[in-house]
Design an enzyme around this catalytic site. Structure first.
Site: not given
Ligand code: IMP
Ligand code: MG
Length: 469
Positions: A450, A437, A388, A384-385
């Site tokens: 990205r 964020f 959260d 996973e990136d």
């Protein structure tokens, strides 16, 4: 001539059947049925249903019961009138002397003396119960029990009818009927929005099920705290705070007190800004209109990322030597990380990808692209990136687990731990990021950024001191 009791019961049954056939929303039909039971028996009444865990009973609707009684806490189906769950009615003459009542003190304080519980059966399986709470000592007769059972059957029919009307794919007996039946009067719009997000991720919730007494003056409770949500699957209470800072301080104090008094209770406070950020991620809420204005600060340079990814690759290669893992990446944010990670790994491995829909795309999270490889009996690493709240990963892990891999671990480049709602073990973590964020190296804000080679935080998009979009 029917007796007066028979006439009263007949009238109640008639009202219930009219409601059943009225085309009104389910919660209103159930409400009418419970109200009719209460009126006919001159007592309090409630309808409780099992949650998805099949362990707890949740109040759906009730009549003539004090709030303190309704918010007494999660009702354990195996400790509260347990025989109901094995499909038998239970009549209790004296609540204070009967061990079958889970919260007998609270019941006694609420003036409840006798309780009758009958099963509510859906497709032949007990799914809940209708309960009657009498203020005078009552010996429930066979006729009383038959009456409440009939009302319970009508309630069950209403739930089944509603499931059909909604054309549920799965028969209602296999899902929790609770969701259909619960129609919650939320105190605040954000609570409703939060409930919808939880629904989206298939996380079960109950609204305000328990009030915690925080201070007492003798027998009188002078301060209470009722957390907004309880998530039974996670055994976690969540308090959503949308209030001004002054009141937040007050709430924090209450929370501290709660933690002191009830150390076994897990509770999380979700601030307005956290919540707005959560919504903004999906293009909703007050922050969503704001456009990010470029990167404010580089958090991890390209070189730092490469160094950390290499370390992770070495570690995984060591741990998985001889096991030929399947690396499953979650699209699209993971593409940079995945590409770099596998190229630094020195063992045989396979790569697959999956993608899921995000909140707002529908009522419920969906796998929009499933893996192609067969993972049964294999060693799977979810890549996973960023983690959260953990809700996405929670759903993905359940999905992969159902395919029976030999083992399943998680490798995440970024861990925003401070915002975790669903606690999950993360075996490999690149960096623990602050509560901001972040974009770049695959991560986007509304599909932008990205392609940045580094990871950075976004510029303040708003003038009112909001740090992230
Ligand atoms: P969770 O379900 O709350 O753990 O959210 C995980 C997903 O939300 C990630 O896979 C990302 O797609 C997205 N996400 C969460 N935080 C960020 C962020 O700071 N930047 C970009 N995407 C994020
Ligand atoms: Mg993602």
């Amino acid at each position: 001539m029917p007796s007066s009791v028979e006439r009263i019961y007949y009238r109640a049954l008639r009202r219930a059947t009219v409601a059943l056939n009225s085309g009104k929303p389910l919660n209103q039909v159930l409400d009418t049925i419970v109200r009719s039971v209460a009126r006919a028996m001159q007592a309090g009444a409630s309808l409780v249903l099992l949650d998805a865990s099949q362990k707890n009973l949740v109040h759906c609707t009730s009549r003539a019961l004090p709030k303190a009684y309704l918010q007494k806490g999660i009702v354990d189906a195996r400790r509260s009138l347990a025989e109901v769950i094995i499909d038998q009615p239970v009549a209790i003459k004296d609540v204070s002397k009967d061990s079958r009542v889970q919260y007998s003190d609270v019941a006694a304080k609420a003036g409840i003396v006798s309780i009758l519980g009958v099963p509510l059966r859906i497709a032949g399986k007990v799914a809940g119960s209708i309960r009657v709470y009498a203020r005078q000592q009552t010996v429930f007769t066979v006729q009383d029990i038959a009456f409440v059972t009939s009302m319970s059957n009508l309630a069950a029919a209403a739930i089944e009818q509603d499931a059909l009307r909604q054309q549920t794919q799965v028969p209602v007996s296999e899902t929790a009927p609770l969701k259909q039946a619960l129609s919650v009067a939320f105190a605040h719009h954000s609570e409703e929005e939060f409930a919808r997000i939880l629904d989206f991720y298939h996380i079960e919730w109950v609204y305000e099920p328990r009030a915690f007494p925080l201070s007492q003056d003798g027998d009188r409770v002078t301060e209470m705290f009722t957390p907004d949500f309880y998530l039974p699957g996670l055994d976690l209470y969540v308090e959503l705070t949308t209030l001004r800072q002054k009141l937040v301080t007050q709430k924090n104090r209450k929370l501290r007190r709660l933690r002191e008094l009830f150390p076994e209770i897990k509770i999380t406070l979700l601030y307005k800004k956290d919540f707005d950020r959560l919504l903004a991620r999906y293009g909703y809420g007050p922050l969503a209109q704001a456009r990010g204005r470029g990167v404010r600060q580089v958090l991890y340079s390209a070189a730092e990322i490469q160094k950390r990814v290499r370390e992770m690759a070495e570690q995984i290669s060591q741990d998985y030597a001889e096991r030929q893992p399947i690396m499953v990446g979650v699209l699209r944010g993971v593409f940079c990380f995945m590409a770099d990670l596998v190229r630094q790994m020195t063992i045989p491995l396979e790569v697959d990808f999956m993608a899921i829909s995000h909140y707002g795309a529908g009522a419920s999270v969906k796998i929009t692209r499933d893996i192609d490889l067969d993972v049964a009996g294999r060693h799977v690493i979810m890549v996973e990136d960023i983690i959260d709240t953990g809700m996405t990963l929670n759903y993905m892990l359940a999905h992969i687990k159902a395919k029976n891999p030999a083992s399943l671990t998680v490798c995440a480049l970024l861990d925003k731990r401070v915002r975790r709602l669903v606690e999950l073990p993360l075996q490999y973590v690149g960096f623990e990021v602050p509560d901001e964020f972040v974009v770049g190296y695959g991560l986007d804000y509304r599909e932008e950024y990205r392609n940045l080679p580094f990871i950075g935080s976004l510029n303040a998009a708003e003038s009112r001191g909001q740090k992230s979009p």
